[in-house]
Design a protein around this motif. Structure first.
Motif, PDB file in Angstrom:
ATOM      1  N   ASP A 104       0.818  -1.209   0.000  1.00 22.17           N
ATOM      2  CA  ASP A 104       0.000   0.000   0.000  1.00 22.17           C
ATOM      3  C   ASP A 104       0.848   1.252   0.000  1.00 22.17           C
ATOM      4  O   ASP A 104       0.442   2.279  -0.518  1.00 22.17           O
ATOM      5  N   VAL A 105       2.021   1.147   0.578  1.00 23.97           N
ATOM      6  CA  VAL A 105       2.806   2.373   0.686  1.00 23.97           C
ATOM      7  C   VAL A 105       3.398   2.736  -0.673  1.00 23.97           C
ATOM      8  O   VAL A 105       3.523   3.895  -1.013  1.00 23.97           O
ATOM      9  N   ILE A 106       3.708   1.753  -1.487  1.00 29.45           N
ATOM     10  CA  ILE A 106       4.298   2.058  -2.792  1.00 29.45           C
ATOM     11  C   ILE A 106       3.212   2.461  -3.782  1.00 29.45           C
ATOM     12  O   ILE A 106       3.378   3.414  -4.541  1.00 29.45           O
ATOM     13  N   LEU A 107       2.111   1.746  -3.795  1.00 30.22           N
ATOM     14  CA  LEU A 107       1.103   2.005  -4.821  1.00 30.22           C
ATOM     15  C   LEU A 107      -0.148   2.683  -4.286  1.00 30.22           C
ATOM     16  O   LEU A 107      -1.136   2.807  -5.002  1.00 30.22           O
ATOM     17  N   GLY A 108      -0.121   3.138  -3.068  1.00 29.07           N
ATOM     18  CA  GLY A 108      -1.292   3.822  -2.541  1.00 29.07           C
ATOM     19  C   GLY A 108      -2.315   2.824  -2.040  1.00 29.07           C
ATOM     20  O   GLY A 108      -2.328   1.668  -2.441  1.00 29.07           O
ATOM     21  N   SER A 109      -3.204   3.311  -1.189  1.00 24.59           N
ATOM     22  CA  SER A 109      -4.138   2.373  -0.576  1.00 24.59           C
ATOM     23  C   SER A 109      -5.291   2.053  -1.518  1.00 24.59           C
ATOM     24  O   SER A 109      -5.975   1.061  -1.337  1.00 24.59           O
ATOM     25  N   LYS A 110      -5.490   2.892  -2.539  1.00 23.82           N
ATOM     26  CA  LYS A 110      -6.596   2.632  -3.461  1.00 23.82           C
ATOM     27  C   LYS A 110      -6.142   1.599  -4.478  1.00 23.82           C
ATOM     28  O   LYS A 110      -5.082   1.731  -5.086  1.00 23.82           O
ATOM     29  N   LYS A 111      -6.957   0.573  -4.635  1.00 24.60           N
ATOM     30  CA  LYS A 111      -6.581  -0.517  -5.533  1.00 24.60           C
ATOM     31  C   LYS A 111      -6.584  -0.018  -6.983  1.00 24.60           C
ATOM     32  O   LYS A 111      -7.463   0.731  -7.383  1.00 24.60           O
ATOM     33  N   ILE A 112      -5.595  -0.440  -7.743  1.00 20.80           N
ATOM     34  CA  ILE A 112      -5.564  -0.087  -9.163  1.00 20.80           C
ATOM     35  C   ILE A 112      -6.421  -1.111  -9.893  1.00 20.80           C
ATOM     36  O   ILE A 112      -6.065  -2.283  -9.989  1.00 20.80           O
ATOM     37  N   TYR A 114      25.690  -7.800  32.917  1.00 23.43           N
ATOM     38  CA  TYR A 114      26.093  -6.405  32.883  1.00 23.43           C
ATOM     39  C   TYR A 114      27.076  -6.152  31.764  1.00 23.43           C
ATOM     40  O   TYR A 114      27.736  -7.039  31.253  1.00 23.43           O
ATOM     41  N   GLY A 115      27.123  -4.884  31.349  1.00 20.07           N
ATOM     42  CA  GLY A 115      27.953  -4.492  30.218  1.00 20.07           C
ATOM     43  C   GLY A 115      27.339  -3.264  29.589  1.00 20.07           C
ATOM     44  O   GLY A 115      26.427  -2.655  30.154  1.00 20.07           O
ATOM     45  N   VAL A 116      27.839  -2.924  28.425  1.00 16.43           N
ATOM     46  CA  VAL A 116      27.306  -1.743  27.758  1.00 16.43           C
ATOM     47  C   VAL A 116      26.266  -2.197  26.736  1.00 16.43           C
ATOM     48  O   VAL A 116      26.594  -2.844  25.756  1.00 16.43           O
ATOM     49  N   PHE A 117      25.051  -1.837  26.964  1.00 19.65           N
ATOM     50  CA  PHE A 117      23.947  -2.238  26.092  1.00 19.65           C
ATOM     51  C   PHE A 117      23.540  -1.088  25.196  1.00 19.65           C
ATOM     52  O   PHE A 117      23.962   0.054  25.378  1.00 19.65           O
ATOM     53  N   GLN A 118      22.683  -1.430  24.199  1.00 18.79           N
ATOM     54  CA  GLN A 118      22.088  -0.392  23.358  1.00 18.79           C
ATOM     55  C   GLN A 118      20.599  -0.671  23.240  1.00 18.79           C
ATOM     56  O   GLN A 118      20.192  -1.820  23.100  1.00 18.79           O
ATOM     57  N   PHE A 119      19.815   0.394  23.263  1.00 16.04           N
ATOM     58  CA  PHE A 119      18.435   0.280  22.803  1.00 16.04           C
ATOM     59  C   PHE A 119      18.494   0.446  21.288  1.00 16.04           C
ATOM     60  O   PHE A 119      19.005   1.450  20.803  1.00 16.04           O
ATOM     61  N   LYS A 120      17.972  -0.493  20.543  1.00 16.61           N
ATOM     62  CA  LYS A 120      18.069  -0.402  19.088  1.00 16.61           C
ATOM     63  C   LYS A 120      16.685  -0.521  18.492  1.00 16.61           C
ATOM     64  O   LYS A 120      15.952  -1.463  18.802  1.00 16.61           O
ATOM     65  N   VAL A 121      16.336   0.421  17.633  1.00 15.64           N
ATOM     66  CA  VAL A 121      15.106   0.279  16.844  1.00 15.64           C
ATOM     67  C   VAL A 121      15.560   0.171  15.397  1.00 15.64           C
ATOM     68  O   VAL A 121      16.036   1.133  14.814  1.00 15.64           O
ATOM     69  N   GLU A 122      15.468  -1.016  14.839  1.00 14.38           N
ATOM     70  CA  GLU A 122      15.842  -1.225  13.448  1.00 14.38           C
ATOM     71  C   GLU A 122      14.569  -1.600  12.723  1.00 14.38           C
ATOM     72  O   GLU A 122      14.107  -2.729  12.823  1.00 14.38           O
ATOM     73  N   TYR A 123      13.994  -0.629  12.033  1.00 15.40           N
ATOM     74  CA  TYR A 123      12.695  -0.884  11.431  1.00 15.40           C
ATOM     75  C   TYR A 123      12.821  -0.898   9.920  1.00 15.40           C
ATOM     76  O   TYR A 123      13.195   0.107   9.312  1.00 15.40           O
ATOM     77  N   GLU A 124      12.545  -2.034   9.335  1.00 16.27           N
ATOM     78  CA  GLU A 124      12.572  -2.143   7.877  1.00 16.27           C
ATOM     79  C   GLU A 124      11.256  -2.749   7.443  1.00 16.27           C
ATOM     80  O   GLU A 124      10.880  -3.826   7.886  1.00 16.27           O
ATOM     81  N   LYS A 125      10.565  -2.039   6.574  1.00 17.80           N
ATOM     82  CA  LYS A 125       9.294  -2.558   6.085  1.00 17.80           C
ATOM     83  C   LYS A 125       9.245  -2.264   4.600  1.00 17.80           C
ATOM     84  O   LYS A 125       9.727  -1.220   4.151  1.00 17.80           O
ATOM     85  N   LEU A 126       8.652  -3.155   3.861  1.00 13.28           N
ATOM     86  CA  LEU A 126       8.584  -3.027   2.409  1.00 13.28           C
ATOM     87  C   LEU A 126       8.030  -1.651   2.033  1.00 13.28           C
ATOM     88  O   LEU A 126       6.910  -1.316   2.382  1.00 13.28           O
ATOM     89  N   GLY A 127       8.843  -0.880   1.354  1.00 10.49           N
ATOM     90  CA  GLY A 127       8.376   0.408   0.860  1.00 10.49           C
ATOM     91  C   GLY A 127       8.644   1.580   1.771  1.00 10.49           C
ATOM     92  O   GLY A 127       8.628   2.712   1.332  1.00 10.49           O
ATOM     93  N   TYR A 128       8.888   1.322   3.039  1.00 10.61           N
ATOM     94  CA  TYR A 128       9.142   2.436   3.952  1.00 10.61           C
ATOM     95  C   TYR A 128      10.632   2.684   4.059  1.00 10.61           C
ATOM     96  O   TYR A 128      11.443   1.767   3.886  1.00 10.61           O
ATOM     97  N   THR A 129      10.980   3.912   4.367  1.00 11.68           N
ATOM     98  CA  THR A 129      12.384   4.172   4.635  1.00 11.68           C
ATOM     99  C   THR A 129      12.743   3.426   5.913  1.00 11.68           C
ATOM    100  O   THR A 129      11.904   3.249   6.788  1.00 11.68           O
ATOM    101  N   SER A 130      13.970   2.981   5.987  1.00 12.18           N
ATOM    102  CA  SER A 130      14.333   2.195   7.156  1.00 12.18           C
ATOM    103  C   SER A 130      14.714   3.140   8.287  1.00 12.18           C
ATOM    104  O   SER A 130      15.280   4.205   8.070  1.00 12.18           O
ATOM    105  N   LEU A 131      14.378   2.716   9.486  1.00  9.69           N
ATOM    106  CA  LEU A 131      14.744   3.483  10.665  1.00  9.69           C
ATOM    107  C   LEU A 131      15.828   2.715  11.377  1.00  9.69           C
ATOM    108  O   LEU A 131      15.737   1.506  11.535  1.00  9.69           O
TER     109      LEU A 131
END
Lengths: 688, 433
Positions: free
Chosen positions: B166-174, B368-385
């Motif tokens: 839907d993100v590439i071709l819009g939500s309206k069906k062609i 214990y140690g040095v941790f990271q909060f990671k948000v790795e978001y990849e979805k078809l058509g969306y820019t990756s975060l």
């Protein structure tokens, strides 16, 4: 530039993929609806207003937006003030269509001004606009004197800018010559002739005629008989595309030929080629291009050189199964009816074999009610295939041949389609060395039956079928693919060859093991048969074959990578929860309490033992000072013990040691006193 | 003078309407053409871009004056190459310059055609798209062609095999199939970023329609792509089409009927397809930003500098999608957070409040140690975060362990009874008679 345009036009013609020519049809309703969209009634200048009005006039569009009020207001403004010649020119053009209410005196003033401009003007563009405006005044008002006194001189000054190759320069101090300018110049010259108070010297007119012929020598051409003009010099300040250049030339030539007495002998095929050029553009999306196209077509529609007639076929794909009729339409470029004529089908042949003439000189019947020429039925010898039909237009009135350009013989590619009969499909597994049939199965390709086969690498797979045209001839389709598809989506495609009538493919698996990457397992079989003229092209799964191939040797080629499925690549990952370390096992609390009570038992036993022994404190010093020391000593010990408890509960080592040090000194002192006191009393007691 | 400066300052916001992280849609688009006639024959496509606020600059592809950058600054945010036959661009532009343009995060639309030049092919190959090597080849589909009274060679194809996004071709069906006529391409299997936006039916193949087939064509079936899109790792978006005429007014306006289908559509799907696709390519859709990534202990509001193992924490992040004019809350159910040190220790799907805020809570692992909060978001058509925030995790301090364990009561009892006994003994020993 021309090369690129060539590429583009091939694209615009789009249908002309086959070498033969497809003729674009005349202007149709699609043009009209596009015009209503494109010219929506808003315009920024009178030039645009004129273009819109002219297009509506030519295409006879009924529901045009009403712009006359605003446009007329602008016209009156422009005619009144001392606006530039170009604005005057377009104001007059708009006025010519809208017939605004303009005071006649205004025209007189303008005419005087314009005449002065004509004599002073040094550039072609100025002359073009001023002469054009004068011509417009002449057409619109009758009582204004617009005739040029020195028409010959003006004619000469314009002619002086012409070049030897038929092109014109914009001004005398500009050495660049241009085809676009030639169009402007010719139109201006036509204006001069119509404005001349006395006859222009015929020899001058003749040289201009020659110029036109020379100009047409430089015309550009495509293979399909399309002609157009293009600007050779691109470095100029204003680049003109081939459409505006061609339409400028058309405007100039037609204006010029309509005012002179004689005829200019331009070849009819070039005029037709120009018409093809304008029609081939299709529907331009730009207002200016649209205007140029429509206006040029309107000029070609009615001119004195030759009027192009366009032969078009509403359909070029004919179905034998539906018994379609071959229809041909002949129109002028704007789609109006042609003069009485007969369309002759000179011959028709297969596009791949020029000698195989199937139809020869046949006249098409004219269907008056629809205005089309019809070939009622295809002769029986027309089978499915691609053909080239050659048409010729024969005018009933022989004098018309000089007026109309028909383009001689017109080649049109025709597709004749039909239903192909598929039969005798057989699939078999053969033993390699003997050639004996292991399993053989007949297939009905029209149905949905699928086969299940199994084979090993020493065997062969044979598949065969037959194709017949509706006339019973063998048919060779463009596409006959036999596809094996492994479970892992690796595909192998084979072209099914034909021997005579029969299509057959034999797959020797021994030779194919490497190509199959030694992948054993289930292979799905698919057959695709298709052709442009085959109405029942199909893609059909035939079943599957279980292949047993040998193990891959170490040096075997690796499997090529398969594309990743994008839908699987993305998406959320499985959640991960951390598994925490389990806490250490501890005994139950009751057990600890039990042990605690057990631990306290010896202490209680100690206390009981002391009572039993009959302990007393009789030895406690009775005198004040030692008693005080004794109390302090025991308080000190209690304080140290209390310090231990505090150390256990909250204090750190440093505080504890410090306090212990102080308490220790204090204890030493009081301890020494009380202990020495006790020692002295006990020694006294012993000695006593 | 001061007036002049004031006027200049007043214009600065106007001058700075170009690409920025805050307004990710493109603004200035360079269009390179083989011929200016394309401007008119493809005007519907260009007009739809203009009406959405794009500033189109048309140039001939061999114009010696064209340049993509000046003084190290890019002059355009996007490039449209409608010049399939160009062998060499004018000016300083070449294939490497165009790829640099994309590498710096700009968008690209390339339309090829049969007879596409080597230059266009080279650009396509760099993007993971391989056009059929035979220059005369076209995609032919004898089963999925568009019914036409005048085109009988089945190269005009009606395709409705769209990418399901839907993100590439819009939500309206062609609804209507898309017309295609041109050269086919396949995708490089090693390139995982390129996607088929419009692909061929299984019966299609790519070959010269005029010549006989002797060997199997290199491209067949649904592995042929008509239109492909790529989102590079830097979120630059590329559209590659095997046909320039797909964008033309003629195809936009033409009716379409797919062979074998009884429905005849008044208008082909081309206009909707390319309008929606161009919205995606020019970052009017599917561009995400994440802000306010926060975490804190349960019951507290401030972000700590360090966590102790086994702490309970709350994590939240806000995600917005660019709609072309404003940032709208992004709603999805598959945003995940990782608590990461070398590998994820915790991976949790975030819940959302539907207004762009995503949140969750979990217990810090007992490592214990040095941790990271990671948000790795990849979805078809969306820019990756890709966001990360570093946070150390410490073990218990010595005084944070449990005191007074019941199991130790016997030891305590022993020590204190000993001490009490000692005290009593001293008194008894010294003063007992």
């Amino acid at each position: 530039m021309a090369r690129y345009l060539g590429g583009l036009l091939v694209l615009l013609f789009a249908a002309s993929i086959c070498g033969a020519v497809t003729i674009p049809g005349p202007v149709s309703d699609a043009h009209r609806s596009a015009a209503s969209e494109l010219f929506d009634g808003s315009f920024s200048s009178l030039e645009e207003a004129y273009e819109a009005l002219r297009v509506f006039e030519i295409l006879a569009i009924g529901n045009k937006p009403d712009v006359s009020a605003t446009a007329c207001k602008k016209v009156v403004e422009n005619l009144g003030s001392s606006s530039p010649v170009k604005d005057l020119f377009y104001a007059l053009k708009v006025n010519g269509i809208l017939k605004c209410k303009v005071n006649a005196d205004v025209f007189k003033d303008i005419a005087v001004r314009l005449k002065a401009t004509v004599t002073d003007a040094s550039t072609l563009v100025d002359m073009y606009y001023s002469i054009g405006s004068l011509v417009l005044i002449k057409d619109q008002v009758s009582d204004v004197d617009v005739l040029l006194a020195d028409a010959d001189g003006t004619f000469h000054s314009i002619k002086a800018l012409s070049q030897s190759d038929g092109r014109w320069r914009y001004s005398s101090d500009n050495p660049e010559s241009s085809t676009y300018a030639a169009g402007l110049a010719l139109e201006a010259l036509a204006g001069v002739i119509s404005l001349a108070s006395s006859e222009i010297d015929l020899s001058r007119v003749k040289t201009v005629k020659n110029d036109i012929l020379k100009l047409f020598d430089s015309i550009e051409k495509y293979d399909d008989g399309t002609f157009y003009f293009d600007e050779k010099f691109v470095g100029g300040s204003e680049h003109q595309g081939s459409l505006s250049t061609t339409s400028s030339v058309v405007r100039g030539v037609i204006a010029f030929t309509s005012v002179i007495s004689g005829k200019v002998n331009l070849p009819g095929d070039k005029v037709l080629g120009l018409a093809k050029f304008f029609l081939g553009i299709g529907i331009p999306g730009d207002a200016k291009d649209f205007f140029n196209q429509v206006e040029s077509l309107a000029l070609l529609e009615n001119n004195r050189v030759s009027i192009p007639l366009v032969l078009s076929l509403p359909e070029t794909v004919y179905s034998l199964s539906k018994r379609d009729q071959l229809k041909v339409r002949v129109n002028t470029v704007l789609g109006s009816a042609s003069p009485p004529l007969t369309v002759k089908l000179v011959r028709a042949f297969r596009s791949d074999a020029k000698d195989s003439v199937i139809i020869e000189s046949k006249e098409l019947q004219y269907d008056k009610s629809n205005g089309i020429h019809v070939l009622e039925v295809f002769p029986d010898n027309v089978d499915v295939g691609t053909y080239v039909f050659v048409f010729e237009i024969v005018l009933h009135d022989s004098a018309g041949e000089k007026v109309f350009a028909t383009g001689g013989q017109i080649h049109v590619p025709i597709y004749v389609t039909g239903i192909i009969e598929v039969s005798n499909a057989e699939i078999a597994v053969l033993d390699s060395d003997l050639g004996s049939v292991e399993t053989q199965k007949k297939l009905d390709l029209a149905g949905n039956v699928v086969v299940e086969l199994s084979a090993n690498h020493l065997q062969k797979l044979r598949f065969s079928f037959q194709l017949k045209t509706p006339h019973g001839h063998a048919f060779k389709p463009h596409q006959a693919f036999f596809k094996l598809k492994h479970e892992t989506k690796h595909e192998h495609i084979f072209v099914v060859g034909n021997t005579g009538k029969k299509f057959e493919i034999v797959l020797d698996f021994l030779g194919l093991v490497e190509k199959f990457y030694y992948l054993s397992g289930r292979y799905d079989i698919e057959l695709t048969v298709g052709d442009a003229v085959m109405e029942n092209s199909f893609l059909r799964p035939l079943g599957h074959v279980d292949l047993e191939l040998p193990e891959a040797p170490e040096k075997a080629a690796r499997l090529p990578p398969l594309p990743v499925d994008p839908y699987l690549r993305y998406g959320p990952k499985a959640e991960i929860a951390h598994i925490f370390r389990a806490p250490e096992k501890r005994p139950p609390q009751n057990l600890s309490l039990t042990f605690l009570s057990l631990i306290l038992l010896p202490f209680i036993g100690f206390l009981v033992g002391l009572l039993r022994l009959g302990v007393n404190l009789k030895n406690f010093p009775s005198s004040a000072a030692p008693a005080a020391y004794a109390i302090l000593f025991h308080l000190g010990i209690a304080a140290v013990l209390l310090l231990y408890v505090l150390f256990w509960l909250k204090l750190d080592l440093f505080t504890t040691l410090k306090t212990v040090g102080l308490l220790g000194v204090f204890l030493m002192f009081v301890g020494h006193r009380i202990l020495s006191h006790l020692a002295s009393t006990s020694s006294k007691l012993k000695s006593a | 003078m001061s007036k002049l400066i004031f006027v200049f300052l007043a214009f600065i916001p106007l001058l700075c309407t170009s690409f920025s992280p805050e307004r990710p849609s493109d603004r200035r688009v360079l269009v390179l053409l083989d011929d200016f006639a394309v401007k008119s024959s493809h005007s519907l496509f260009f007009n739809s871009l203009k009406s959405r606020g794009f500033d189109l600059h048309f140039h001939l592809a061999d114009d010696p004056k064209i340049a993509l950058q000046r003084y190290g600054q890019y002059l355009y945010d996007a490039l449209i190459l409608f010049s399939p036959t160009i062998e060499r661009f004018g000016g300083s532009v070449d294939a490497a310059a165009i790829l640099d343009f994309v590498d710096s995060g700009h968008d690209l639309i390339v339309a090829a055609d049969s007879n596409a030049s080597d230059l266009i092919r080279e650009i396509a190959v760099e993007c993971g798209v391989d056009f059929d090597e035979d220059p005369a080849s076209m995609v032919v589909d004898h089963s999925g062609y568009a019914v036409s009274a005048t085109e009988g060679d089945h190269t005009l194809i009606a395709s409705d095999d769209f990418i399901k996004s839907d993100v590439i071709l819009g939500s309206k069906k062609i609804e209507a199939p898309v017309l295609f006529q041109g050269i086919g391409h396949s995708l490089n299997p090693t390139n995982s970023l390129v996607l088929k936006a419009l692909s061929a039916s299984p019966s299609a193949f790519s070959a010269n329609p005029k010549s006989k087939l002797t060997s199997p064509p290199s491209l067949t079936g649904s592995s042929i792509s008509f239109v492909s899109v790529i989102q590079a790792r830097n979120n630059a978006r590329i559209l590659i089409s095997g046909s320039l005429s797909m964008f033309s007014n003629r195809f936009f306006r033409s009716g379409v009927q797919k062979a074998g289908s009884p429905t005849k559509h008044e208008k082909s799907g081309n206009e909707q397809f390319f309008t929606e696709l161009s919205k995606w390519v020019f970052h009017e859709r599917g561009h995400l930003k994440a802000v306010h990534m926060q975490h804190h202990k349960v019951g507290e509001a401030n972000e700590p500098a360090i966590y102790r193992i086994n702490d309970d924490l709350e994590f939240s992040v806000e995600i917005f999608e660019w709609s072309g004019t404003s940032w709208e809350p992004y709603v999805a159910d598959d945003v995940q957070v990782q608590f990461y040190m070398m590998s994820p220790y915790v991976l949790k799907t975030l819940s959302t409040n539907g207004k762009g805020r995503y949140f969750t809570s979990f217990k810090v692992p007992d490592v214990y140690g040095v941790f990271q909060f990671k948000v790795e978001y990849e979805k078809l058509g969306y820019t990756s975060l890709s966001l990360s925030k570093q946070i150390p995790v410490r073990p218990f301090r010595h005084n944070e362990y449990e005191r007074f364990i019941p199991a130790a009561y016997p030891y305590y009892g022993a020590a204190f009874s000993m001490m009490a006994g000692f005290f009593i003994f001293t008194a008894v020993h010294l003063y007992s008679k």
